[in-house]
Design a protein around this motif. Structure first.
Motif, PDB file in Angstrom:
ATOM      1  N   THR A 279       0.813  -0.953   0.334  1.00 10.78           N
ATOM      2  CA  THR A 279       0.213  -0.186  -0.025  1.00 10.78           C
ATOM      3  C   THR A 279       1.141   1.305   0.245  1.00 10.78           C
ATOM      4  OG1 THR A 279      -1.432  -1.067   1.163  1.00 10.78           O
ATOM      5  CG2 THR A 279      -1.528   1.204   1.220  1.00 10.78           C
ATOM      6  N   PRO A 280       0.770   1.887  -0.635  1.00 12.28           N
ATOM      7  CA  PRO A 280       1.534   3.588  -0.817  1.00 12.28           C
ATOM      8  C   PRO A 280       1.121   4.073   0.297  1.00 12.28           C
ATOM      9  CG  PRO A 280       0.309   2.876  -3.044  1.00 12.28           C
ATOM     10  CD  PRO A 280      -0.548   2.288  -2.040  1.00 12.28           C
ATOM     11  N   VAL A 281       2.631   4.752   0.769  1.00 14.86           N
ATOM     12  CA  VAL A 281       2.964   5.759   2.127  1.00 14.86           C
ATOM     13  C   VAL A 281       2.857   6.665   2.159  1.00 14.86           C
ATOM     14  CG1 VAL A 281       4.449   5.900   3.763  1.00 14.86           C
ATOM     15  CG2 VAL A 281       4.042   4.049   3.698  1.00 14.86           C
ATOM     16  N   GLN A 282       1.852   7.444   2.223  1.00  9.01           N
ATOM     17  CA  GLN A 282       1.291   8.949   1.957  1.00  9.01           C
ATOM     18  C   GLN A 282       2.630  10.004   3.025  1.00  9.01           C
ATOM     19  OE1 GLN A 282      -2.638  10.458   1.108  1.00  9.01           O
ATOM     20  NE2 GLN A 282      -2.601  12.230   1.602  1.00  9.01           N
ATOM     21  N   PHE A 283       3.126  11.196   2.678  1.00 13.16           N
ATOM     22  CA  PHE A 283       3.437  12.265   2.973  1.00 13.16           C
ATOM     23  C   PHE A 283       3.684  13.619   2.612  1.00 13.16           C
ATOM     24  CE2 PHE A 283       6.722   8.678   5.203  1.00 13.16           C
ATOM     25  CZ  PHE A 283       6.228   9.527   6.589  1.00 13.16           C
ATOM     26  N   PHE A 284       3.185  14.626   3.204  1.00 13.93           N
ATOM     27  CA  PHE A 284       3.111  16.182   3.043  1.00 13.93           C
ATOM     28  C   PHE A 284       4.978  16.390   3.069  1.00 13.93           C
ATOM     29  CE2 PHE A 284       2.919  20.680   2.766  1.00 13.93           C
ATOM     30  CZ  PHE A 284       2.254  20.689   2.239  1.00 13.93           C
ATOM     31  N   ASP A 285       5.030  16.353   1.900  1.00 14.39           N
ATOM     32  CA  ASP A 285       6.911  17.674   1.536  1.00 14.39           C
ATOM     33  C   ASP A 285       7.288  18.848   2.061  1.00 14.39           C
ATOM     34  OD1 ASP A 285       9.277  17.954   0.626  1.00 14.39           O
ATOM     35  OD2 ASP A 285       9.645  16.191   0.046  1.00 14.39           O
ATOM     36  N   PRO A 286       7.459  19.926   2.813  1.00  8.17           N
ATOM     37  CA  PRO A 286       6.717  21.548   2.613  1.00  8.17           C
ATOM     38  C   PRO A 286       7.584  21.415   2.152  1.00  8.17           C
ATOM     39  CG  PRO A 286       8.416  20.280   4.758  1.00  8.17           C
ATOM     40  CD  PRO A 286       7.795  18.711   4.101  1.00  8.17           C
ATOM     41  N   ALA A 287       8.948  20.862   1.754  1.00  8.85           N
ATOM     42  CA  ALA A 287      10.067  20.998   0.347  1.00  8.85           C
ATOM     43  C   ALA A 287       9.351  21.451  -0.736  1.00  8.85           C
ATOM     44  CB  ALA A 287      11.496  20.658   0.736  1.00  8.85           C
ATOM     45  N   LEU A 288       8.626  20.383  -1.258  1.00  3.83           N
ATOM     46  CA  LEU A 288       7.688  20.936  -2.607  1.00  3.83           C
ATOM     47  C   LEU A 288       6.373  21.591  -2.564  1.00  3.83           C
ATOM     48  CD1 LEU A 288       8.023  16.351  -3.505  1.00  3.83           C
ATOM     49  CD2 LEU A 288       9.422  18.673  -4.414  1.00  3.83           C
TER      50      LEU A 288
ATOM     51  N   GLY B 108      12.547 -12.077 -12.133  1.00  4.13           N
ATOM     52  CA  GLY B 108      13.173 -11.235 -10.868  1.00  4.13           C
ATOM     53  C   GLY B 108      12.755 -11.437  -9.819  1.00  4.13           C
ATOM     54  N   GLY B 109      12.480 -11.359  -8.716  1.00  7.23           N
ATOM     55  CA  GLY B 109      11.490 -12.124  -7.345  1.00  7.23           C
ATOM     56  C   GLY B 109      10.677 -10.984  -6.520  1.00  7.23           C
ATOM     57  N   MET B 110       9.877 -11.564  -6.245  1.00  3.24           N
ATOM     58  CA  MET B 110       8.730 -11.014  -5.486  1.00  3.24           C
ATOM     59  C   MET B 110       8.801 -10.526  -3.977  1.00  3.24           C
ATOM     60  SD  MET B 110       6.138 -13.098  -6.970  1.00  3.24           S
ATOM     61  CE  MET B 110       4.332 -12.054  -8.038  1.00  3.24           C
ATOM     62  N   PRO B 111       7.931 -10.002  -3.086  1.00  3.65           N
ATOM     63  CA  PRO B 111       6.899  -9.308  -3.555  1.00  3.65           C
ATOM     64  C   PRO B 111       7.085  -7.608  -3.508  1.00  3.65           C
ATOM     65  CG  PRO B 111       6.733  -9.732  -1.272  1.00  3.65           C
ATOM     66  CD  PRO B 111       7.765 -10.839  -1.308  1.00  3.65           C
ATOM     67  N   GLY B 112       8.612  -7.079  -3.596  1.00  2.00           N
ATOM     68  CA  GLY B 112       8.594  -5.891  -4.199  1.00  2.00           C
ATOM     69  C   GLY B 112       9.476  -5.588  -1.745  1.00  2.00           C
ATOM     70  N   GLY B 113       8.903  -3.687  -1.624  1.00  2.00           N
ATOM     71  CA  GLY B 113       9.163  -4.051  -0.809  1.00  2.00           C
ATOM     72  C   GLY B 113       8.164  -3.136   0.161  1.00  2.00           C
ATOM     73  N   PHE B 114       7.318  -2.681   1.450  1.00  2.00           N
ATOM     74  CA  PHE B 114       6.878  -3.350   2.264  1.00  2.00           C
ATOM     75  C   PHE B 114       7.326  -2.243   3.232  1.00  2.00           C
ATOM     76  CE2 PHE B 114       6.265  -6.995   0.684  1.00  2.00           C
ATOM     77  CZ  PHE B 114       4.535  -6.814   0.028  1.00  2.00           C
ATOM     78  N   CYS B 115       6.376  -0.745   3.348  1.00  2.00           N
ATOM     79  CA  CYS B 115       7.089   0.498   3.759  1.00  2.00           C
ATOM     80  C   CYS B 115       5.493   0.956   4.728  1.00  2.00           C
ATOM     81  CB  CYS B 115       7.177   1.281   2.954  1.00  2.00           C
ATOM     82  SG  CYS B 115       8.583   1.116   1.637  1.00  2.00           S
TER      83      CYS B 115
ATOM     84  N   SER C 172      11.373  15.649  11.313  1.00  2.00           N
ATOM     85  CA  SER C 172      10.771  13.750  12.245  1.00  2.00           C
ATOM     86  C   SER C 172      10.537  12.751  10.966  1.00  2.00           C
ATOM     87  CB  SER C 172      10.296  14.389  13.410  1.00  2.00           C
ATOM     88  OG  SER C 172       8.794  14.440  13.458  1.00  2.00           O
ATOM     89  N   ALA C 173       9.779  13.457  10.371  1.00  2.00           N
ATOM     90  CA  ALA C 173       9.594  12.131   9.425  1.00  2.00           C
ATOM     91  C   ALA C 173      10.481  11.328   8.863  1.00  2.00           C
ATOM     92  CB  ALA C 173       8.765  12.596   8.274  1.00  2.00           C
ATOM     93  N   LEU C 174       9.548   9.914   9.498  1.00  2.00           N
ATOM     94  CA  LEU C 174      10.879   9.149   8.343  1.00  2.00           C
ATOM     95  C   LEU C 174      10.376   7.932   7.998  1.00  2.00           C
ATOM     96  CD1 LEU C 174      12.625   8.090  12.398  1.00  2.00           C
ATOM     97  CD2 LEU C 174      13.416   9.086  10.616  1.00  2.00           C
ATOM     98  N   LEU C 175      10.713   7.201   7.685  1.00  2.00           N
ATOM     99  CA  LEU C 175      10.217   5.769   6.050  1.00  2.00           C
ATOM    100  C   LEU C 175      11.097   4.929   6.636  1.00  2.00           C
ATOM    101  CD1 LEU C 175       7.941   6.086   4.299  1.00  2.00           C
ATOM    102  CD2 LEU C 175       9.936   5.824   2.315  1.00  2.00           C
ATOM    103  N   PHE C 176       9.922   4.079   7.225  1.00  4.42           N
ATOM    104  CA  PHE C 176      10.019   2.339   7.720  1.00  4.42           C
ATOM    105  C   PHE C 176      10.327   1.112   6.157  1.00  4.42           C
ATOM    106  CE2 PHE C 176       9.265   4.349  11.164  1.00  4.42           C
ATOM    107  CZ  PHE C 176      11.035   5.229  11.385  1.00  4.42           C
ATOM    108  N   CYS C 177      10.905   0.647   5.831  1.00  4.07           N
ATOM    109  CA  CYS C 177      10.819  -0.584   5.175  1.00  4.07           C
ATOM    110  C   CYS C 177      11.472  -1.976   4.803  1.00  4.07           C
ATOM    111  CB  CYS C 177      11.022   0.337   3.279  1.00  4.07           C
ATOM    112  SG  CYS C 177      10.534   1.337   2.964  1.00  4.07           S
ATOM    113  N   THR C 178      11.114  -2.640   4.727  1.00  8.13           N
ATOM    114  CA  THR C 178      11.513  -4.068   4.444  1.00  8.13           C
ATOM    115  C   THR C 178      11.710  -4.701   2.904  1.00  8.13           C
ATOM    116  OG1 THR C 178       9.762  -5.487   5.318  1.00  8.13           O
ATOM    117  CG2 THR C 178      10.922  -4.542   6.759  1.00  8.13           C
TER     118      THR C 178
END
Length: 181
Positions: A30-39, A84-91, A102-108
């Motif tokens: 599932t995509p992860v959403q953040f508000f980016d103040p720089a953009l 290639g392989g499956m299933p991609g990353g999960f964040c 303080s924003a962080l994105l955690f992925c496996t």
């Protein structure tokens, strides 16, 4: 995720029915959403099979514009063998309220093909707001650099709660990480 040499947001989605560069390109997270103040915009992060983590800017009309990608590939150990392989990353993401610093994105991600076998995983922490000097997504912490090993548990993103990160694994448990200042 990036589908290769075609428009990633086509008017006709059938144009995406191919293997970019010979690899599968499914998106299982599932995509992860953040508000980016720089953009000054909402951004979306997604990590598909055989690819890197991608960041997209979301316009006020909902159109996506590519921003950056990571250097790290999901299923890196089987990328030389199409498809290639499956299933991609999960964040999952976290921040201290609206504080962009303080924003962080955690992925496996898996090293191999987690669809075909239980294998090792990699845990990464990214800065979702500030890019690295080369314009890529900036890695803040990488389990590979610390020789932290676990069996990748597909389809389960890290869970963040109260400054702690829970990473489910196939070792029969959950790895616990804590944010330290």
């Amino acid at each position: 995720m990036s589908p290769g040499p075609v428009d990633p947001c086509p008017t006709d989605p059938r144009t995406l029915n191919f293997f970019p560069w010979g690899y599968t390109a499914h998106l299982h997270m599932t995509p992860v959403q953040f508000f980016d103040p720089a953009l000054n915009s909402w951004t979306v992060f997604a990590w598909g099979e055989n690819s890197q983590l991608h960041k997209w800017k979301v316009s006020s009309t909902g159109a996506l514009a590519y921003v950056a990608e990571s250097h790290e590939y999901a299923s890196n150990n089987v990328r030389e063998r199409p498809p290639g392989g499956m299933p991609g990353g999960f964040c999952s993401g976290s921040s201290n309220g609206a504080d962009p610093e303080s924003a962080l994105l955690f992925c496996t991600i898996p090293y191999g093909d987690a669809n075909a076998e239980v294998g090792s995983g990699r845990f990464l922490v990214y800065d979702p707001v500030h890019l690295a000097a080369d314009g890529s997504l900036k890695v803040l912490w990488d389990s590979q650099q610390w020789n932290v090993q676990f069996l990748f548990n597909k389809f389960n993103p890290p869970v963040v709660d109260g400054g702690q990160i829970y990473v489910p694994n196939y070792n029969g448990g959950v790895d616990l990480y804590r944010l330290v200042q």
